[in-house]
Write an enzyme that holds these catalytic residues in place. Sequence first.
Site, mmCIF file in Angstrom:
data_model
loop_
_atom_site.group_PDB
_atom_site.id
_atom_site.type_symbol
_atom_site.label_atom_id
_atom_site.label_comp_id
_atom_site.label_asym_id
_atom_site.label_seq_id
_atom_site.Cartn_x
_atom_site.Cartn_y
_atom_site.Cartn_z
ATOM 1 C CG HIS A 1 -1.763 1.159 1.454
ATOM 2 N ND1 HIS A 1 -3.137 1.116 1.416
ATOM 3 C CD2 HIS A 1 -1.457 2.447 1.758
ATOM 4 C CE1 HIS A 1 -3.625 2.314 1.674
ATOM 5 N NE2 HIS A 1 -2.617 3.152 1.891
ATOM 6 C CD GLU A 2 1.559 3.704 3.780
ATOM 7 O OE1 GLU A 2 1.748 4.665 3.012
ATOM 8 O OE2 GLU A 2 0.695 3.709 4.666
ATOM 9 C CG HIS B 1 -0.106 6.075 -0.637
ATOM 10 N ND1 HIS B 1 -1.291 6.507 -1.166
ATOM 11 C CD2 HIS B 1 -0.402 5.598 0.610
ATOM 12 C CE1 HIS B 1 -2.269 6.311 -0.280
ATOM 13 N NE2 HIS B 1 -1.751 5.760 0.795
ATOM 14 C CD GLU C 1 -5.267 6.428 1.997
ATOM 15 O OE1 GLU C 1 -4.843 5.251 2.060
ATOM 16 O OE2 GLU C 1 -4.535 7.411 2.196
#
Length: 765
Positions: A490-491, A495, A548
């Site tokens: 995710h990070e 992102h 997100e």
Amino acid sequence: MLLNLTINLSKSRLIKYADSFISKYKKLSTGVSKFNSVQPAKSINAMEDKSIYLLPNNQRFVELDSSQAFENLTNQEKLYAHYLSKAAWNGGLIVLLQTSPESPKIFSLLHRIFLAEPLDDLKKSAIGAGVSEDDFQAFLVYAGGLFANSGNYKGFGDTKFIPNLSKETFESIVRASKAYANDNIHITKLWENTKDAIFSIAPRLTSLGLSDKGVTTYFSSNCTEEDSNLVNDWMKTKRIEAYICRTFKTFADDGLPIYTIHLASVEKSAKPPLTMEKEKYKNAYFQVTRGDYSPLLSLVNENLKKAIEYASNDNERNMLKHYINSFQEGDLNEHKEGSRYWIKDKGPIIETYQGFIETYRDPSGQRGEFEGFVAMVNKEMSQKFGQLVAGAESFIRLLPWGRQLEKDSFLRPDFTSLDVLTFSGSGIPAGINIPNYDEIRQNEGFKNVSLGNVIPAAYKESVIPFLSDDDKKLLEKYRVAAFEVQVGLHELLGHGSGKLLRQNADGTFNFDKETVKNPLTGKEIESWYTEGETYDSKFTTLGSAFEECRAEAVGLYLSLEPQILKIFGYEGEEAQNVMYVNWLSLLWNGAAKATEMYQPANKIWLQAHARARFVLMRLLELEGNGLLTVTEVEPGKNLLLTLDKSRLATDGKRIIGEFLVKLQTIKATGDVAAGEKLFDTYSRLEQPWSSWRDIVMMHKQPRNIFVQPNTVHEGDSVQLKRYPASAEGMVASWVERFPGAAVHDELERLADLERAHFADLQRLL
């Protein structure tokens, strides 16, 4: 950012995981007693039920334990961490002012009461005044909730919470206190100024939002969405980003509105070009002033200056100097410069980031809430994340949108697993990807941080409704492992991936207009970002949920890759179980938790991560042809979610991949209208979900509350002071964190200064 775990984890792009996913994002949390699934006798209308605003007496408190990592520090490192923590805690008081007009004074009232005498003495006096044991416990739980959320609205979900005792009993405790005996005039004034706001659940006051949709202090209470849009337009013309400001509307003698853009800073005097004199724009006046939160930022700087003495290298010293300059002057560019030194500080023993960071709670999605964290490196997990970074370029090539919508080069970030010592703000995330400044993220780099001790703490004693017994067992066994994988993907690759197509100031483009095509239409690119536009300024209220969702979807998509799971130590059947639980936990969160954050009366989502997960769950439910199903197994009482594990690598990957192409194309081209249309398709609460939300609310559990330690400087050494995982421990930690009354006086004074800006809300009380 990952703000919550699935049972609540996701924040910055933050993953806040405390109430729901394995989701703070921001931008996790956890307690004490064992819970069973609630099986009410009959259905209720959740929005009319006062109990949804109460923190129950069996509210779970959990310790955020960092003792082992702290004891491994040198004395210099402990001193560095100590002063950084003091800076973070003082800055965190700003969030009280950013949450609601009443929060600073509620904090002051409660903290003065607890500071004046030991809890046992207060309890004895309260019971002597006729207060029951249960009501006194409810008083402590409410105080713990207010301290944890930095205000009387939940950090995850933005809904108000009220005491689980009557106003009259609350007042009895106030009047029985030593603080009241010592200064009944001042304590009475505080009580009279806050009592109605503490207990009111008038419709506008039940959640954060703009104008008649809720409460916000980022804008004065007379501002509407039209005002917000006009302010946004003017700020774009001046190339002012909104991270460190608030906006207050008054009226000039000629009847036209005056919008004051008030910058956070210690200094209050005019200083062009940071400040600006009044000018006219579109039949309104605009001016920029500074000095917001001045005394609190002064305390932050005082401690950051002390921390510099114990920094281990020039990057850390320069980082802190620029943060100090930013907070002193109200200069966002100084914070950006500090962030540049921060991303250069690779693999530090003590990690910190402080400032106005996450924009989740600003109704327009642009103004940052203050947060500060201090943490120590977890070397074993950091090594795994380092391997993920090493393979990032090859993993990014697996993403489905192709190279034309990807950054020209991947800027390898630092990615470490940390044990949190201190996290101030409205909630604690499980993972962080910062800085949020587009020009730095796109062109210079960023850092990924997984907050390792948050994840297991957030899962303690959680209840898992709406799953089969077999799925529950798998989730309980593998959810921490799966979440660590999801945080990393995710990070770093969520992102950290994706290009923004932009026209530069000189008219050139950062992409080839002749060859780059829109993957959704096959035609030339027709929209892009212009000079001065950022992702946040274009996507505003949609931005956080949309980003997100993109990052969560990347995590799902890449968790299917065996070579990625192998990095984390999982192969064969175990890898398949970790992958399945990663999908299951996120989608379960979308079904079983997310709609808690939906407000039927206004048809709005109160939390970005919740909306993102609901979108992904609905996508697979609607497009998966049985891949994911949700059924009402007990009418009005219970649901069952099933996920076909055998189809995840085929149909699941295809559906998520196609959706990712849409998300990245829309983000890259700045096509807000397409983004709104896409998200509306999957986040509308149509039947049966509008009815199933009541079932979800019946099974709702309170988010766990973290009890954090304090550092104490004694002589030449620093000691770590830990507290019990209870409401009593929570209160004790905050009393010892601020052992004097000076912060009370400043908070009350600041609240009084801005009281006139929220007169509309006062009238509702």
